[in-house]
Design a protein around this motif. Structure first.
Motif, short mmCIF file in Angstrom:
data_model
loop_
_atom_site.label_atom_id
_atom_site.label_comp_id
_atom_site.label_asym_id
_atom_site.label_seq_id
_atom_site.Cartn_x
_atom_site.Cartn_y
_atom_site.Cartn_z
N MET A 16 -61.82 12.93 33.00
CA MET A 16 -62.07 12.23 31.74
C MET A 16 -61.53 13.07 30.59
O MET A 16 -61.74 14.28 30.54
CB MET A 16 -63.57 12.00 31.55
N PRO A 17 -60.80 12.47 29.67
CA PRO A 17 -60.20 13.24 28.58
C PRO A 17 -61.22 13.61 27.51
O PRO A 17 -62.30 13.05 27.42
CB PRO A 17 -59.15 12.29 28.02
N HIS A 18 -60.81 14.56 26.68
CA HIS A 18 -61.54 14.86 25.47
C HIS A 18 -61.04 13.92 24.38
O HIS A 18 -60.25 13.00 24.66
CB HIS A 18 -61.33 16.32 25.08
N GLN A 19 -61.48 14.11 23.16
CA GLN A 19 -61.08 13.24 22.07
C GLN A 19 -60.20 14.00 21.08
O GLN A 19 -60.37 15.21 20.89
CB GLN A 19 -62.30 12.65 21.35
N GLY A 25 -58.91 3.49 24.89
CA GLY A 25 -59.20 4.81 24.34
C GLY A 25 -59.23 4.94 22.84
O GLY A 25 -59.37 6.05 22.32
N HIS A 52 -61.31 4.77 19.69
CA HIS A 52 -62.67 4.66 19.18
C HIS A 52 -62.67 4.00 17.80
O HIS A 52 -63.34 2.99 17.57
CB HIS A 52 -63.32 6.04 19.09
N ASP A 103 -59.19 8.80 22.68
CA ASP A 103 -59.27 9.61 23.89
C ASP A 103 -57.90 10.23 24.15
O ASP A 103 -56.87 9.55 24.08
CB ASP A 103 -59.71 8.76 25.08
N ARG A 156 -67.01 11.78 25.85
CA ARG A 156 -67.55 10.44 26.02
C ARG A 156 -66.50 9.43 25.58
O ARG A 156 -66.24 9.25 24.39
CB ARG A 156 -68.84 10.28 25.22
N THR A 157 -65.90 8.74 26.53
CA THR A 157 -64.78 7.86 26.26
C THR A 157 -65.24 6.49 25.78
O THR A 157 -66.41 6.13 25.89
CB THR A 157 -63.94 7.65 27.53
N PRO A 203 -64.65 16.66 30.55
CA PRO A 203 -63.25 16.90 30.19
C PRO A 203 -62.54 17.72 31.26
O PRO A 203 -63.17 18.41 32.07
CB PRO A 203 -63.35 17.67 28.88
#
Length: 422
Positions: free
Chosen positions: A1-4, A45, A47, A76, A135-136, A192
């Motif tokens: 899961m990616p970071h933001q 992705g 937000h 994301d 948190r995606t 992440p």
């Protein structure tokens, strides 16, 4: 899961077309940014996203600054994927609005040329706050749907007053397990990527280690800096003018259409090397703090912010932007009550800010003067998109806790506390 990550694209505008662009962005905003011409609702992705016009101005020395079109996105990672997606999904919108900027390649240009233009006009954030790292958009939406499924089940079942908490939880777990499409709910969300977490650990440890050799120099420099800063503060001239009625109406027209609101403000840094250097040091400290300490749903006591960024523009101006819950009045009150010292550190180097003492006291404690200052420097957000416009930060955190509560064992008291989330 990616970071933001924080994405920013900005470019000077053709001055003769600013009015037309403002009108067009207003039309797009009223129609909704999820649909054409940007189709943010189809972009994975994203937000939050916004467009606004930074008006033409003159800096404190009198030098002219052209109007600019600015795009901000909180997405994301990775950022490069988002730029490519913008061209894949929102090309019509990008070509239309950035077509008001001299030098934009335009729809007839190859995709690669337009992508290179977007990259050249991108600007990094000096500091970037994320409510909950990792948190995606997909997770937020899925957990909101999970809560609704559980709530519908509880409503259909009728009264649960006589059912012991552990048995009620078991019934909910059984119901969720009966829905194959919800199998993911019993697994913890992935964090992440390992490379990103490793980089953050190195940054967290490396910055203090790099500062250690400089401690003898800082021991001499800091007292001198404090004295010079205090002399500057004594000579500061705060701007206490109340924003005009028309200005307040213009700003209000861009607010309170969803559970969240966008905030954007731009101001000039006070002239002089001391103030510019202080701004850089403060932003570096903010960056360190939000990356390593305030990275899980709490910005020093303020829990209503989804994202926030601080950006230095052209060495003369600073941009601050955030996505927050509720009204601007409650947002400002929250900051004043819980984080006035932080506001002063971040913004007191701005021209016209209420007078501070030793960088962190005074300032925002003059509540009315501070609110006037923010409103005078606020930029109307011409068009804004939220991927989950009915969810506050507290809603999102509660939904994540509901999901986590489906796993493992609980005591009766723990089960009762979990049920209260519903």
């Amino acid at each position: 899961m990616p970071h933001q990550v924080a994405v920013m694209i900005h470019a000077p505008l053709d001055q003769d077309r600013v009015t037309d662009l403002r009108k067009r962005l207003g039309d797009i905003s009223r129609a909704g940014m999820a649909g054409p011409p940007f189709h943010f609702g189809r972009m994975p992705g994203v937000h939050f996203a916004r467009f606004f016009v930074l008006p033409a101005d003159r800096d404190p020395s009198g030098a002219p600054l052209p109007a600019e079109l600015v795009y901000l996105g909180e997405v994301d990672a990775p950022a490069r994927r988002h730029l490519r997606t913008l061209l894949d999904v929102a090309a019509d919108g990008l070509d239309e609005v950035f077509g008001h900027c001299p030098g934009y390649p335009g729809a007839a240009a190859p995709r690669g040329e337009r992508l290179r233009w977007l990259r050249r006009h991108s600007a990094p954030a000096d500091a970037f706050y994320v409510n909950t790292v990792g948190r995606t958009v997909a997770q937020i939406r899925a957990e909101a749907e999970l809560r609704q499924v559980i709530q519908d089940y509880l409503d259909r079942r009728g009264s649960w007053a006589e059912v012991p908490p552990q048995r009620a939880r078991q019934a909910i777990q059984a119901h969720v397990r009966s829905r194959p499409e919800l199998a993911w709910a019993f697994r913890p969300p992935p964090g992440p990527a390992l490379w990103w977490r490793s980089r953050e650990v190195l940054h967290r440890l490396g910055v203090p280690l790099l500062l250690l050799p400089a401690l003898p120099i800082l021991a001499v420099a800091v007292p001198v800096w404090l004295v010079l800063l205090r002399l500057h503060e004594i000579r500061d001239v705060p701007d206490t003018e109340r924003p005009g009625h028309d200005r307040l109406l213009e700003l209000a027209d861009c607010e309170d259409d969803a559970a969240q609101n966008p905030f954007t403000a731009v101001g000039f840094v006070k002239p002089g090397t001391l103030r510019r250097l202080t701004t850089r040091v403060v932003f570096a400290a903010i960056d360190y703090a939000v990356r390593h300490h305030y990275n899980h749903a709490d910005l020093a006591g303020v829990k209503t912010i989804h994202f926030a960024r601080w950006v230095s523009l052209d060495g003369r101006r600073v941009l601050f932007a955030s996505d927050y819950d509720g009204s601007l009045e409650s947002y400002m009150d929250d900051f004043i009550d819980k984080l006035a010292w932080g506001l002063n550190a971040a913004f007191s180097n701005g021209v016209g800010y209420p007078r501070t003492r030793w960088l962190v006291t005074g300032g925002a404690r003059d509540e009315q003067a501070f609110k006037y200052y923010l409103r005078r420097h606020q930029i109307p957000t011409a068009a804004w998109y939220s991927a989950y416009d009915t969810l506050t930060a507290r809603n999102i955190d509660r939904n994540a806790r509901i999901r986590a509560g489906l796993r493992g064992d609980m005591t009766p008291d723990e089960a009762e506390g979990w049920l209260r989330l519903l």
